[in-house]
Write a protein that holds these residues in place. Structure first.
Motif, PDB file in Angstrom:
ATOM      1  N   SER A 176       0.827  -1.216   0.000  1.00  0.00           N
ATOM      2  CA  SER A 176       0.000   0.000   0.000  1.00  0.00           C
ATOM      3  C   SER A 176       0.858   1.261   0.000  1.00  0.00           C
ATOM      4  N   LEU A 177       1.989   1.234   0.705  1.00  0.00           N
ATOM      5  CA  LEU A 177       2.890   2.381   0.717  1.00  0.00           C
ATOM      6  C   LEU A 177       3.477   2.616  -0.672  1.00  0.00           C
ATOM      7  N   ILE A 178       3.924   1.552  -1.315  1.00  0.00           N
ATOM      8  CA  ILE A 178       4.524   1.691  -2.643  1.00  0.00           C
ATOM      9  C   ILE A 178       3.480   2.150  -3.652  1.00  0.00           C
ATOM     10  N   ASP A 179       2.263   1.639  -3.543  1.00  0.00           N
ATOM     11  CA  ASP A 179       1.185   2.083  -4.423  1.00  0.00           C
ATOM     12  C   ASP A 179       0.959   3.590  -4.274  1.00  0.00           C
ATOM     13  N   TRP A 180       0.992   4.070  -3.049  1.00  0.00           N
ATOM     14  CA  TRP A 180       0.794   5.504  -2.788  1.00  0.00           C
ATOM     15  C   TRP A 180       1.937   6.334  -3.374  1.00  0.00           C
ATOM     16  N   LEU A 181       3.172   5.879  -3.186  1.00  0.00           N
ATOM     17  CA  LEU A 181       4.316   6.625  -3.709  1.00  0.00           C
ATOM     18  C   LEU A 181       4.286   6.709  -5.231  1.00  0.00           C
ATOM     19  N   LYS A 182       3.737   5.683  -5.871  1.00  0.00           N
ATOM     20  CA  LYS A 182       3.685   5.697  -7.339  1.00  0.00           C
ATOM     21  C   LYS A 182       2.678   6.716  -7.878  1.00  0.00           C
ATOM     22  N   VAL A 183       1.770   7.170  -7.044  1.00  0.00           N
ATOM     23  CA  VAL A 183       0.805   8.171  -7.506  1.00  0.00           C
ATOM     24  C   VAL A 183       0.986   9.538  -6.855  1.00  0.00           C
ATOM     25  N   ARG A 184       1.855   9.622  -5.838  1.00  0.00           N
ATOM     26  CA  ARG A 184       1.979  10.886  -5.133  1.00  0.00           C
ATOM     27  C   ARG A 184       3.414  11.389  -4.915  1.00  0.00           C
ATOM     28  N   SER A 185       4.439  10.606  -5.208  1.00  0.00           N
ATOM     29  CA  SER A 185       5.800  11.111  -4.978  1.00  0.00           C
ATOM     30  C   SER A 185       6.304  11.826  -6.230  1.00  0.00           C
ATOM     31  N   ARG A 186       6.653  13.090  -6.071  1.00  0.00           N
ATOM     32  CA  ARG A 186       6.891  13.958  -7.212  1.00  0.00           C
ATOM     33  C   ARG A 186       8.090  13.559  -8.084  1.00  0.00           C
ATOM     34  N   PRO A 187       9.227  13.136  -7.534  1.00  0.00           N
ATOM     35  CA  PRO A 187      10.315  12.707  -8.417  1.00  0.00           C
ATOM     36  C   PRO A 187       9.942  11.509  -9.296  1.00  0.00           C
ATOM     37  N   PHE A 188       9.062  10.651  -8.805  1.00  0.00           N
ATOM     38  CA  PHE A 188       8.593   9.526  -9.618  1.00  0.00           C
ATOM     39  C   PHE A 188       7.687  10.026 -10.744  1.00  0.00           C
ATOM     40  N   LEU A 189       6.858  11.018 -10.427  1.00  0.00           N
ATOM     41  CA  LEU A 189       5.874  11.517 -11.380  1.00  0.00           C
ATOM     42  C   LEU A 189       6.466  12.449 -12.427  1.00  0.00           C
ATOM     43  N   PHE A 190       7.529  13.182 -12.060  1.00  0.00           N
ATOM     44  CA  PHE A 190       7.963  14.287 -12.912  1.00  0.00           C
ATOM     45  C   PHE A 190       9.419  14.218 -13.363  1.00  0.00           C
ATOM     46  N   SER A 191      10.069  13.087 -13.182  1.00  0.00           N
ATOM     47  CA  SER A 191      11.457  12.965 -13.624  1.00  0.00           C
ATOM     48  C   SER A 191      11.602  11.717 -14.484  1.00  0.00           C
ATOM     49  N   THR A 192      12.318  11.853 -15.581  1.00  0.00           N
ATOM     50  CA  THR A 192      12.479  10.737 -16.522  1.00  0.00           C
ATOM     51  C   THR A 192      13.067   9.510 -15.820  1.00  0.00           C
ATOM     52  N   ALA A 193      12.572   8.358 -16.179  1.00  0.00           N
ATOM     53  CA  ALA A 193      12.967   7.103 -15.537  1.00  0.00           C
ATOM     54  C   ALA A 193      14.451   6.812 -15.744  1.00  0.00           C
ATOM     55  N   ALA A 194      15.015   6.057 -14.818  1.00  0.00           N
ATOM     56  CA  ALA A 194      16.428   5.662 -14.887  1.00  0.00           C
ATOM     57  C   ALA A 194      16.718   4.928 -16.190  1.00  0.00           C
ATOM     58  N   THR A 195      17.944   5.059 -16.675  1.00  0.00           N
ATOM     59  CA  THR A 195      18.311   4.490 -17.969  1.00  0.00           C
ATOM     60  C   THR A 195      18.320   2.959 -17.931  1.00  0.00           C
ATOM     61  N   PRO A 196      18.035   2.333 -19.063  1.00  0.00           N
ATOM     62  CA  PRO A 196      18.024   0.858 -19.117  1.00  0.00           C
ATOM     63  C   PRO A 196      19.342   0.243 -18.667  1.00  0.00           C
ATOM     64  N   GLY A 197      20.461   0.826 -19.095  1.00  0.00           N
ATOM     65  CA  GLY A 197      21.759   0.270 -18.719  1.00  0.00           C
ATOM     66  C   GLY A 197      21.978   0.279 -17.220  1.00  0.00           C
ATOM     67  N   ALA A 198      21.624   1.395 -16.581  1.00  0.00           N
ATOM     68  CA  ALA A 198      21.799   1.501 -15.135  1.00  0.00           C
ATOM     69  C   ALA A 198      20.899   0.513 -14.403  1.00  0.00           C
ATOM     70  N   VAL A 199      19.651   0.386 -14.846  1.00  0.00           N
ATOM     71  CA  VAL A 199      18.708  -0.521 -14.188  1.00  0.00           C
ATOM     72  C   VAL A 199      19.192  -1.966 -14.310  1.00  0.00           C
ATOM     73  N   ALA A 200      19.634  -2.356 -15.498  1.00  0.00           N
ATOM     74  CA  ALA A 200      20.108  -3.730 -15.695  1.00  0.00           C
ATOM     75  C   ALA A 200      21.347  -4.018 -14.853  1.00  0.00           C
ATOM     76  N   ALA A 201      22.240  -3.035 -14.741  1.00  0.00           N
ATOM     77  CA  ALA A 201      23.427  -3.225 -13.908  1.00  0.00           C
ATOM     78  C   ALA A 201      23.037  -3.376 -12.443  1.00  0.00           C
ATOM     79  N   CYS A 202      22.024  -2.628 -11.994  1.00  0.00           N
ATOM     80  CA  CYS A 202      21.551  -2.764 -10.608  1.00  0.00           C
ATOM     81  C   CYS A 202      20.994  -4.164 -10.356  1.00  0.00           C
ATOM     82  N   ILE A 203      20.236  -4.678 -11.302  1.00  0.00           N
ATOM     83  CA  ILE A 203      19.702  -6.032 -11.170  1.00  0.00           C
ATOM     84  C   ILE A 203      20.840  -7.030 -11.028  1.00  0.00           C
ATOM     85  N   ALA A 204      21.862  -6.896 -11.891  1.00  0.00           N
ATOM     86  CA  ALA A 204      23.006  -7.800 -11.829  1.00  0.00           C
ATOM     87  C   ALA A 204      23.722  -7.696 -10.484  1.00  0.00           C
ATOM     88  N   ALA A 205      23.860  -6.477  -9.961  1.00  0.00           N
ATOM     89  CA  ALA A 205      24.547  -6.277  -8.686  1.00  0.00           C
ATOM     90  C   ALA A 205      23.809  -6.954  -7.540  1.00  0.00           C
TER      91      ALA A 205
END
Length: 397
Positions: free
Chosen positions: A258-287
């Motif tokens: 429920s907290l994460i659901d709320w942040l996805k609709v109300r946290s401003r950096p999530f709503l108004f900033s371009t998503a992290a790059t594919p390369g960075a996200v994939a490297a995080c998964i690997a890490a």
């Protein structure tokens, strides 16, 4: 034409910082940020990186970033709520939730963004926040955005926290109350007293919020400070960065669905900033997969930290109250601290001075960050430089 008032302001204040030994200069690296770095053609033992596990130069992460970039592109193209959410983002968040032992997680572009996003999405002007006086700057700024009453408690002083929580609750002035703490304090390396904080929070109905930037990948088998104390079911917010032990860039909040659901609709950096790059996200998964699959890197990190801390103490330096690989060498005076760091640099050791306003005046230190990627030979080179410069400046006998 440039503003005269701006120019006067900048000249005056920059000159004052330089006179006080508080002006920081930035030198670009000519190499990756590994245990040894190159600046202006010279090699240095690097003790200033937060790359705890050495993963930022790990081939597994590099390959994951390359393959994701080739498949998904250099950028994500939009904010998460339009069409910037890739299947990679969902995969990362699922792995983060499992990693942090929570129901769900949400990822952001930086750890700083997390604290700007999460605190203000939940707390408002009718609420109160109890904040450790040594919390990170991003927490302080996140609290300011809320317009909540911010009540500082003495660093890791549980009697003070309990007293202020009781007074705030009994005042009847606040709808919600939150207690915020770093999991590991980045300047001293000490660990928050989370079991006591959890008990106080349950007594006075406080929302619990732990920024585990320096605990993730280091404590709790890698899962962090909350797992270190077996408190995963008693902490509401687990915040962290993906740029330190994880070795890439970004941040996350982990908690109930429920907290994460709320942040996805109300946290401003999530709503108004371009998503992290594919390369960075994939490297995080690997890490995260690397951290979960083996304790080898964590064990090596702790061995190297113990080796460096023992060596500094044997030379006569103070490493303060650290309980983690963060290794401050306490100098005190700001100008002396800056001079000490400059002399280490001349001796081939890159260890930056940390002075006011990052730490209180009179508590300047050179902060050392041993990693899993260092060798004892590298650490010996650093200790030799510490001994030479320490005797030269009259700091050790």
């Amino acid at each position: 034409m440039a503003s005269k008032s701006l120019e006067a302001f900048l000249e005056k204040n920059i000159a004052e910082l330089k006179a006080q030994g508080l002006y920081n200069t930035i030198e670009p690296l000519e190499s990756s940020n590994g245990p040894v770095i190159h600046i202006k053609g010279k090699e240095f033992v690097n003790l200033s990186s937060n790359n705890y596990l050495g993963l930022s130069t790990d081939a597994r992460l590099e390959n994951a970033a390359i393959q994701a970039t080739l498949k998904f592109g250099a950028g994500s193209g939009a904010v998460r709520t339009i069409n910037g959410t890739l299947s990679l983002h969902d995969e990362l968040e699922e792995k983060l939730a499992a990693f942090k032992h929570t129901e769900a997680a949400i990822s952001y572009q930086s750890g700083f963004n997390c604290n700007m996003a999460a605190i203000s999405a939940v707390m408002g002007d009718k609420d109160a926040i109890l904040s450790d006086e040594l919390n990170h700057a991003s927490i302080i700024d996140g609290c300011r955005l809320t317009k909540s009453a911010v009540i500082r408690y003495a660093h890791s002083d549980m009697d003070d926290l309990r007293r202020k929580a009781r007074e705030a609750r009994e005042s009847g002035k606040y709808e919600k109350m939150m207690v915020i703490t770093d999991g590991v304090f980045s300047m001293d390396g000490d660990i928050a007293k989370l079991p006591d904080i959890a008990e106080i929070a349950e007594t006075y109905d406080l929302i619990t919020y732990v920024d585990d930037a320096h605990g993730t990948g280091v404590l709790g088998g890698g899962a962090g400070t909350v797992k270190h104390f077996s408190l995963s079911d008693r902490i509401d917010f687990q915040i962290g960065t993906l740029s330190k032990a994880v070795g890439v860039v970004g941040g996350y909040v982990a908690g109930r669905q429920s907290l994460i659901d709320w942040l996805k609709v109300r946290s401003r950096p999530f709503l108004f900033s371009t998503a992290a790059t594919p390369g960075a996200v994939a490297a995080c998964i690997a890490a995260i997969e690397v951290i979960q699959s083996s304790q080898e890197l964590q064990d090596r990190l702790w061995e190297h930290a113990a080796y460096l801390q023992k060596g500094l103490k044997q030379l006569g330096f103070s490493v303060g109250r650290t309980e983690t690989p963060i290794t401050p060498c306490i100098i005190g005076d700001e100008e002396t601290t800056q001079k000490f760091s400059r002399r280490l640099y001349e001796e081939g050791v890159y260890a930056k001075a940390i002075v006011f306003p990052t730490v209180p005046k009179g508590t300047g230190r050179v902060r050392n960050m041993p990693t899993a990627a260092h060798t004892t030979e590298m650490l010996d080179r650093a200790l030799t430089a510490y001994e030479k410069v320490g005797r030269e400046l009259g700091l050790i006998g």
